[in-house]
Design a protein around this motif. Structure first.
Motif, mmCIF file in Angstrom:
data_model
loop_
_atom_site.group_PDB
_atom_site.id
_atom_site.type_symbol
_atom_site.label_atom_id
_atom_site.label_comp_id
_atom_site.label_asym_id
_atom_site.label_seq_id
_atom_site.Cartn_x
_atom_site.Cartn_y
_atom_site.Cartn_z
ATOM 1 N N ALA A 1 0.859 -1.188 0.000
ATOM 2 C CA ALA A 1 0.000 0.000 0.000
ATOM 3 C C ALA A 1 0.889 1.228 0.000
ATOM 4 O O ALA A 1 1.684 1.432 0.916
ATOM 5 N N GLY B 1 0.933 5.216 0.023
ATOM 6 C CA GLY B 1 0.181 6.437 0.271
ATOM 7 C C GLY B 1 0.941 7.658 -0.232
ATOM 8 O O GLY B 1 2.176 7.678 -0.239
ATOM 9 N N THR C 1 0.817 11.941 0.207
ATOM 10 C CA THR C 1 0.240 13.153 0.791
ATOM 11 C C THR C 1 0.818 14.366 0.077
ATOM 12 O O THR C 1 1.984 14.367 -0.315
ATOM 13 N N VAL D 1 -4.701 13.356 0.365
ATOM 14 C CA VAL D 1 -4.019 12.102 0.668
ATOM 15 C C VAL D 1 -4.711 11.019 -0.130
ATOM 16 O O VAL D 1 -5.944 11.000 -0.255
ATOM 17 N N THR E 1 -4.190 6.756 -1.954
ATOM 18 C CA THR E 1 -3.462 5.500 -2.060
ATOM 19 C C THR E 1 -3.342 5.145 -3.531
ATOM 20 O O THR E 1 -4.353 4.987 -4.219
ATOM 21 N N TRP F 1 -4.044 5.288 8.363
ATOM 22 C CA TRP F 1 -4.449 6.676 8.145
ATOM 23 C C TRP F 1 -5.857 6.846 7.567
ATOM 24 O O TRP F 1 -6.552 7.813 7.927
ATOM 25 N N PRO F 2 -6.363 5.960 6.654
ATOM 26 C CA PRO F 2 -7.694 6.227 6.114
ATOM 27 C C PRO F 2 -8.801 6.209 7.161
ATOM 28 O O PRO F 2 -9.880 6.740 6.920
ATOM 29 N N GLN G 1 -12.527 1.609 4.340
ATOM 30 C CA GLN G 1 -11.079 1.451 4.420
ATOM 31 C C GLN G 1 -10.692 0.379 5.436
ATOM 32 O O GLN G 1 -9.719 -0.358 5.231
#
Length: 1047
Positions: free
Chosen positions: A237, A239, A241, A295, A297, A400-401, A909
């Protein structure tokens, strides 16, 4: 009337302190304030009382009132709860600062060390209701006037650190900047306490500081020695930002935030993004704070294809290392994604700058997350005891999600401070540790829904926060390993083996136990004599008897007389899958030929593990052994039936015979994959359409996404499997477009913009065939059709002159959610009058709410509304005229709608993360099972005892995999519900455009489209109801089956 300007230097310093937006400015203004008042900073609570007594300034009175109210709670004992406790807090992140606040209020001496010298993180944090109330109670609105004034509740990390820094300074916490904690310095002899090893060159006062409590909030990369850390892994995964400059222009204020949209329930949005830009994302969030914060993914193959990543490396650190990331391509990537998600309305996107002056953009890996095995330890040497506690990311790295980081971080800070209070009261070390670990068990399950509703009552005492609190869930005897004389073991980062570890001995049942159970279940059937787990099943009768025992009525035993062995076995395998949820791992040919005895044993063990607790009916063959089925297989069964129903429906729409056309793919043997033709070991076998596949081979032919139960279809034209997003529509001979191949990021124009997330972005004119609701010839009418009244969920106002109802209590979130179940377009927001939104935004930014308004927000009630008031509010909410007259209510309803979107996004999520973890865990099980099976098949000369152990291990792995697949099916039901909710919102939004037209103005095409939408909406609602009804029936069945339920 404005207050006159003050000439008192202390007043000027205090105003500078309130308004300071940089860390150094906060510190310098506070030093100036202390010098002007003759107060020594860092003196604990006495310092706060001195400042308050000497600063008789109107601007400070409201802040003193809030801090006094907090400090006056009985749990703090007027600052005398921990008067002799000395604490060292490591890290000035939000959680470290929040823990320091609580320790200071308890009266402890608190020293905080931070390796950085400024706050520069622009990333935005989602706030739970209790964190908002908690920060307001500490004076957040005084320090930051725009705190939680938008449609979403969030705050940038930098702003959160600044306001908490101001609070800890006022409360007398001693802070040292640019100091790195490197470890503990044990006492060299009796009479000397614990000290810290600090770099570089700490002042003598700090180097010699002896403390008896250490609270580590230094982040996930640093955990004090002695703590064991567990790694929880999922699929790869990545991510990303990014922060863009917020110019606060009129145009920027009109762009709605995106609380979160995920592929798992809104595939159309991400498919449009892929076609328009070549960008392939799993999710995206947009918050508007000090910056425009995005943000998302991203998928690795997309980043490679677009040139963001130079090469594909198996090592994550190397893959996302600076040498492998192309900055210019990454910047183009995020700009294109942000433009698409906001319809390009943010204008020219200028990157905000990070602490090093570079564009504030970052790609990071959250494939694995760390979680400490324990939240606290006690170390003792030469009679000096040290209590160590973890908070923040070094305790649990957040996903984070979900937006849980700061909320659970604050809860952990409260729990750690409560632990310190118990420590100061003289409770024994083991008792303190047991209580702390009992609280830690609750942390990962906390959410706004399962905590106490009245956030105003939250305090340091955990009983005020957790409804299901049990401080004795962990006993002192269980935490003895957390009490060390001296920590000797280094930090261990062990992989999380909870999903792949061995089960307890006997949990899967030995081979003898399995045989005995099969004999009991098949006893009494004519012609069935089970003496082993191989040849006794070759004629198919024993398998048919087992299925009939568990599901009587499918086939009478007398009907077996006309069936051959292969036919009977095939029927039993099919019925077990379709009616019991037991998916085959062995083919009918292999059972009859006896060529795969291990596969048959694994298959029978699935029956045993699922139905072993079903009471056996020895009285004969007349009645079912059970009226229901355990939840472990019911979701698998439901999804299987749903899958077959959808397949038949699609075949009928195509006008095809469901049993006639043969697919292109030939069904292979049970031990060979039907796609790749390679060897299939037992734990690798995935059955679909009567054929076996590797799980890694069973992917969408177009996007190569993993196909999960209930989320794929087979195209009758080519015989291949597709996810529903790419399954060719009826009449399409060929497969769908495989997607963009371009290596460049295209420039977005108006034609490439999407309609956006269904409930977040207002559709633009020309993007849909739906008539524009803002046309002056349209008005709201009452429909006469009962079907339309049932489906539309609208109650329209016939008289625009009707006086709006009085404002109901604020605690109507459930009602607001009902009013906002669809979209905002039917209300006329804000397409007709965008200037109202601009005025609202300007009012929020320039005029913070009064203290009375703030107190009203903090004192939310929970009273219910009667049906008449509910109906009135629904009418009020959906009438665009009244909504424009009452912008405060519109803002409130918008906020509730965003909260509902956030809940759905977080739920999606969490499901997606768990699905990825299950996929990873199943892969590990398959690899382990392959080794065991190879050993069993090849070591023919091994001792029988060794073979029995291998077989037992294989059965345990099979049971564990079946358990994970059952959990996967449960999660896929949730995915189905989320997807249907999204579809209902989209159809409802489109339908409202037609329904708002007068009948006289509708064309025949409009009426036909409206009828089609009504039928589609009915279908979606019925499918949702079917899943909800199934889940409710199973819940009631599980409640009834619990011990004592009948009493």
């Amino acid at each position: 009337m404005a207050e006159p300007a003050s000439t008192n230097p202390a007043h000027a310093h205090f105003e500078s302190f309130l308004q300071a937006q940089l860390c150094q400015d906060v510190l310098s203004s506070f030093r100036g304030l202390c010098e002007a008042l003759g107060v020594e900073p860092g003196g604990g609570l006495p310092q706060y009382h001195k400042i308050k007594a000497q600063l008789n300034y109107w601007s400070a009175k409201s802040l003193w009132a809030k801090l006094d109210k907090r400090a006056g709670q009985p749990v703090y004992q007027q600052g005398r709860a921990c008067p002799n406790t000395k604490c060292l807090v490591v890290g000035a992140g939000p959680c470290g600062l929040r823990a320091a606040v609580e320790l200071a209020l308890l009266g402890a001496r608190v020293v905080l060390v931070e390796k950085r010298t400024k706050f520069s993180r622009h990333n935005v944090l989602h706030l739970w209701p209790f964190t908002i109330h908690d920060l307001r109670a500490l004076g957040a609105k005084k320090f930051y006037g725009r705190f939680c004034t938008g449609t979403l509740d969030h705050i940038s990390i930098r702003q959160l650190q600044l306001l908490l820094l101001k609070v800890v300074l006022l409360l007398g916490v001693e802070i040292h900047w640019g100091v790195t904690f490197t470890g503990l310095q044990p006492p060299p002899k009796k009479g000397i306490g614990w000290r810290a090893q600090l770099q570089p060159n700490p002042p003598a006062q700090l180097a010699n500081y002896e403390f008896d409590v250490l609270i580590s909030a230094a982040g996930g990369k640093f955990v004090p020695e002695g703590f064991t850390v567990r790694e929880m892994r999922g699929k790869l995964a990545i991510g990303i930002t990014v922060n863009f400059v917020n110019g606060r222009t009129v145009e920027e204020t009109q762009v709605p935030e995106i609380s979160g949209v995920a592929r798992i329930y809104n595939q159309s949005f991400f498919q449009s993004l892929l076609k328009a830009t070549g960008i392939d994302l799993e999710n995206i969030v947009y918050y508007k704070d000090d910056t425009h914060y995005f943000v998302m993914t991203a998928k690795k193959q997309c980043l490679l294809r677009l040139g963001v990543l130079r090469q594909d490396w198996p090592e994550i650190d190397r893959l996302l290392g600076s040498a492998n990331v192309v900055p210019e391509a990454l910047q183009s990537f995020v700009r294109a994604a942000a433009d698409f998600a906001t319809h390009g309305k943010l204008g020219k996107l200028e990157f905000a700058r990070d602490a090093h002056g570079r564009p504030d953009i970052s790609a990071f890996d959250f494939t694995s997350m760390m979680r400490a095995e324990s939240a606290a330890r006690v170390q003792e040497k030469h009679g000096a005891r040290l209590l160590l506690g973890l908070v923040g990311d070094c305790l649990v790295e957040p996903f984070w999600p979900l937006g849980t980081g700061v909320a659970r971080g604050f809860l952990a800070a409260f729990d750690a401070a409560w632990m310190v209070k118990r420590w100061a009261e003289g409770a024994g070390p083991l008792e303190v540790l047991a209580e702390r670990e009992s609280l830690y068990q609750l942390l990962s399950q906390t959410s706004p829904e399962n905590m106490h509703r009245n956030v105003a009552q939250y305090a340091l005492d955990p009983a005020t926060r957790y409804p299901t609190l049990n401080l004795r869930a962990v006993t002192p005897n269980q935490v003895r390993d957390l009490y060390d004389v001296v920590a000797k073991e280094p930090v261990r980062r062990n992989s999380d083996k909870t999903d792949t570890g061995k089960l307890a001995a006997g949990s899967a049942g030995t081979q003898e136990e399995l045989l005995r159970w099969c004999q009991e279940q098949t006893a009494g059937y004519p012609g069935v004599h089970v003496t082993d787990l191989s040849s006794s099943w070759a004629d198919g009768r024993a398998l048919c008897a087992l299925v009939h025992r568990l599901r009587p009525g499918l086939l009478e035993p007398s009907e077996l007389q006309g069936l051959g062995a292969l036919e009977a076995t095939a029927w039993a395998l099919k019925m077990a899958e379709h009616e019991l949820g037991i998916t085959p791992v062995v083919s009918a040919k292999a059972v009859v030929a006896g060529s795969d005895p291990l596969g048959l044993i694994a298959y029978l063990s699935h029956f045993h593990s699922t139905f072993k607790n079903v009471p056996h009916n020895p009285g004969g063959l007349d009645g079912p052994a059970s009226q229901g089925f355990p939840g472990s297989s019911s979701a698998v069964l439901f999804l299987g039936k749903l899958q077959r129903t959808l397949q038949r429906t699609r075949a009928q729409e195509n006008g095809e015979d469901t049993g006639g056309k043969k697919p292109r793919l030939e069904a292979g043997a049970g031990d060979l994959c039907a796609l790749c033709g390679e060897q299939l070991y037992i734990l690798e076998r995935l059955c679909a359409d009567g054929r076996f596949f590797h799980r890694n081979c069973f992917r969408c032919r177009t996007c190569e996404a993993t196909l999960r139960p209930g989320d794929y279809g087979q195209h009758p034209g080519d015989g291949y499997f597709y996810c529903f997003q790419h399954l060719p529509q009826p009449g399409h001979k060929d497969g769908p477009d495989p997607g963009p191949k371009s290596q460049d990021l295209p420039t977005l124009d108006e034609n490439s913009m999407p309609s956006g997330p269904s409930t977040s972005v207002i559709p633009q004119e020309g993007t849909s065939p739906v008539p524009n609701p803002s046309q002056p010839t349209r008005r709201l009418i009452r429909l006469s059709s009962p079907e339309r009244q049932r489906l539309s969920s609208l109650k329209l106002t016939p008289d625009p002159e009707l006086e709006p109802p009085p404002k109901p209590p604020r605690s109507c979130s459930a009602l607001a959610r009902q009013a906002l179940e669809g979209s905002f377009v039917g209300w006329g927001i804000p397409v007709q009058s965008p200037q109202v939104v601009v005025a609202m935004k300007e009012e929020q930014e320039q005029s913070p709410p009064s203290s009375e308004e703030e107190e009203e927000e903090e004192a939310e009630e929970t009273m219910a509304l009667d049906s008449d008031t509910q109906e009135a509010l629904l009418t009020f909410a959906k009438n665009s005229g009244t909504m424009s007259k009452y912008p405060t209510w519109r803002r409130t309803l918008l906020r509730h709608a965003r909260e509902e979107e956030m809940k759905r996004f977080c739920k999606a999520q969490a499901v997606q993360r768990r699905l990825h973890e299950i996929e990873t865990a199943v892969g590990e099980l398959e690899a382990e099972g392959t080794k065991v099976e190879q050993a069993l098949r090849s070591q023919s000369t091994s001792p029988e005892q060794q073979k029995a152990q291998w077989l037992e291990q294989l059965l345990q792995l099979v049971q564990k995999k079946n358990s994970l697949l059952a959990e996967e099916a449960e999660l896929m039901l949730t995915v189905k519900l989320l997807s249907l909710e999204e579809q209902q919102c989209e159809v409802d939004q489109e339908l409202r455009g037609y329904m708002n037209l007068e009948e006289a103005l509708k064309t025949p095409a409009d009426r036909q489209a409206e009828e089609q939408l009504l039928k589609k909406l009915l279908d979606v609602v019925e499918r949702r109801d079917e899943i909800v009804r199934f889940q409710e029936e199973r819940r009631l069945s599980e409640l009834a089956s619990r011990p004592g339920a009948q009493g």
